[in-house]
Design an enzyme around this catalytic site. Structure first.
Site, mmCIF file in Angstrom:
data_model
loop_
_atom_site.group_PDB
_atom_site.id
_atom_site.type_symbol
_atom_site.label_atom_id
_atom_site.label_comp_id
_atom_site.label_asym_id
_atom_site.label_seq_id
_atom_site.Cartn_x
_atom_site.Cartn_y
_atom_site.Cartn_z
ATOM 1 N N HIS A 92 33.234 14.118 -17.958
ATOM 2 C CA HIS A 92 33.397 15.495 -18.420
ATOM 3 C C HIS A 92 34.814 15.655 -18.946
ATOM 4 C CE1 HIS A 92 33.757 19.735 -18.649
ATOM 5 N NE2 HIS A 92 34.326 19.917 -17.477
ATOM 6 N N ASN A 113 37.826 21.821 -23.011
ATOM 7 C CA ASN A 113 36.729 21.815 -22.043
ATOM 8 C C ASN A 113 35.590 22.669 -22.588
ATOM 9 O OD1 ASN A 113 34.990 22.174 -19.881
ATOM 10 N ND2 ASN A 113 36.589 22.598 -18.389
ATOM 11 N N CYS A 131 29.736 22.866 -15.740
ATOM 12 C CA CYS A 131 30.127 21.660 -16.476
ATOM 13 C C CYS A 131 29.303 20.435 -16.115
ATOM 14 C CB CYS A 131 31.605 21.367 -16.244
ATOM 15 S SG CYS A 131 32.679 22.751 -16.670
#
Length: 311
Positions: free
Chosen positions: A236, A266, A112
């Site tokens: 994020h 996500n 990520c």
């Protein structure tokens, strides 16, 4: 030396929407449970669309925004942990399809935080004058590794891609500083040992809350800035509670933080560039603004960037 900054942005999100109510039909969960713990309401699934296809579409948009041809790209960096195959890499696949015949190409695996790692890497090539234009893509098809019977992970992840063209900008604009780090001792907390993603949610949450805030403050210190200098935060998009903790560390009002986790879940390396594109398109990030990008991921890794927006 030239100063590196973002010349153009692009994104791609799959058409298929999967809502929390869709998941309720086969998982022991509820819309209220998911929203209260994550902030997610729906996510996109790339059915019949490969990682390289999403990367290609986002790259096309970024090149158009940067007003550059594919032949003007010197290097392609693709941040992904979900390539079509082990090799050839996604970067070489889209290099061929774009017609970027003058570009070198490689993939980056930093989960990520991959897009942050990619932009920080591109900066080095630009500011040493080794290359003039670098295409950075963050792309994931995480759903192919999600166990749809595991409510702890099935509700979290989605697919998508975001891209940025990095190149020379004015001296008073561009990337001001970066902060990258890793703690391999926590690698067992989120991994893919077998066919599916496995995660210790409690430990990942504690790590993320601490590192997202710390990395944001460190990058500001490296840039010679304080919290009061930040105009916008693009974290994020993993979990709204983690994102809120980062915002509070910077003492920013809610309207100064990008939030689209409710729409996409996500999307790992794609999450920050997708959010960045949307905020720029909506006029929330303006020329001269100081923005902070910050992310964390499996590894465990983290990264942050301070950028003065504009060309």
């Amino acid at each position: 030396m030239p100063k590196a900054g973002i010349l153009g942005l692009g994104r791609y999100v799959p058409e298929k929407r999967v809502t929390n109510h869709d998941l309720e039909k086969f998982l022991d969960t509820s819309d209220e449970w998911i929203k209260s713990r994550t902030g997610i309401e729906e996510r996109r699934f790339a059915e019949g669309v490969e990682t390289s296809e999403m990367a290609y579409e986002s790259a096309l948009s970024a090149l158009k925004a940067a007003k550059l041809s594919a032949e003007e790209i010197d290097l392609i960096l693709v941040a992904t942990v979900t390539p079509d195959m082990v090799f050839p890499t996604v970067s070489t696949m889209i290099q061929d399809r774009l017609g970027a015949k003058n570009a070198a190409a490689m993939d980056i695996s930093a989960a990520c935080a991959g897009f942050i790692y990619g932009v920080a890497t591109a900066q080095q090539f630009i500011e040493t004058s080794a290359y003039k234009h670098v295409l950075v893509v963050g792309v994931e098809k995480l759903t192919k590794f999600v166990n749809m019977e595991d409510r702890n992970t099935a509700v979290l992840f989605g697919d998508g891609a975001g891209a940025a063209v990095i190149g020379p900008v004015a001296e008073d604009k561009g990337i001001l500083a970066f902060d990258l780090g890793a703690d391999g001792s926590g690698g067992m907390h989120i991994n893919k040992k077998g066919p599916f993603i496995e995660m210790n949610g409690r430990e990942v949450f504690k790590f993320a809350v601490r590192q997202m805030g710390d990395a944001s403050l460190r990058v500001l210190s490296k840039a010679g800035l304080g919290k009061e200098d930040v105009d916008f935060l693009v974290p994020h998009q993993a979990n709204i509670r983690i994102m809120e903790a980062s915002r509070e560390r910077l003492e920013l009002p809610r309207e100064k933080m990008s939030v689209n986790v409710n729409k996409y879940g996500n999307t790992s390396a794609a999450s920050i560039p997708i959010a960045l594109v949307e905020e720029v398109e909506q006029g929330k990030i303006k020329d001269g603004d100081v923005i902070v990008l910050v992310g964390f991921g499996a590894g465990l890794v983290w990264g942050s960037l301070a950028i003065r927006w504009g060309r």
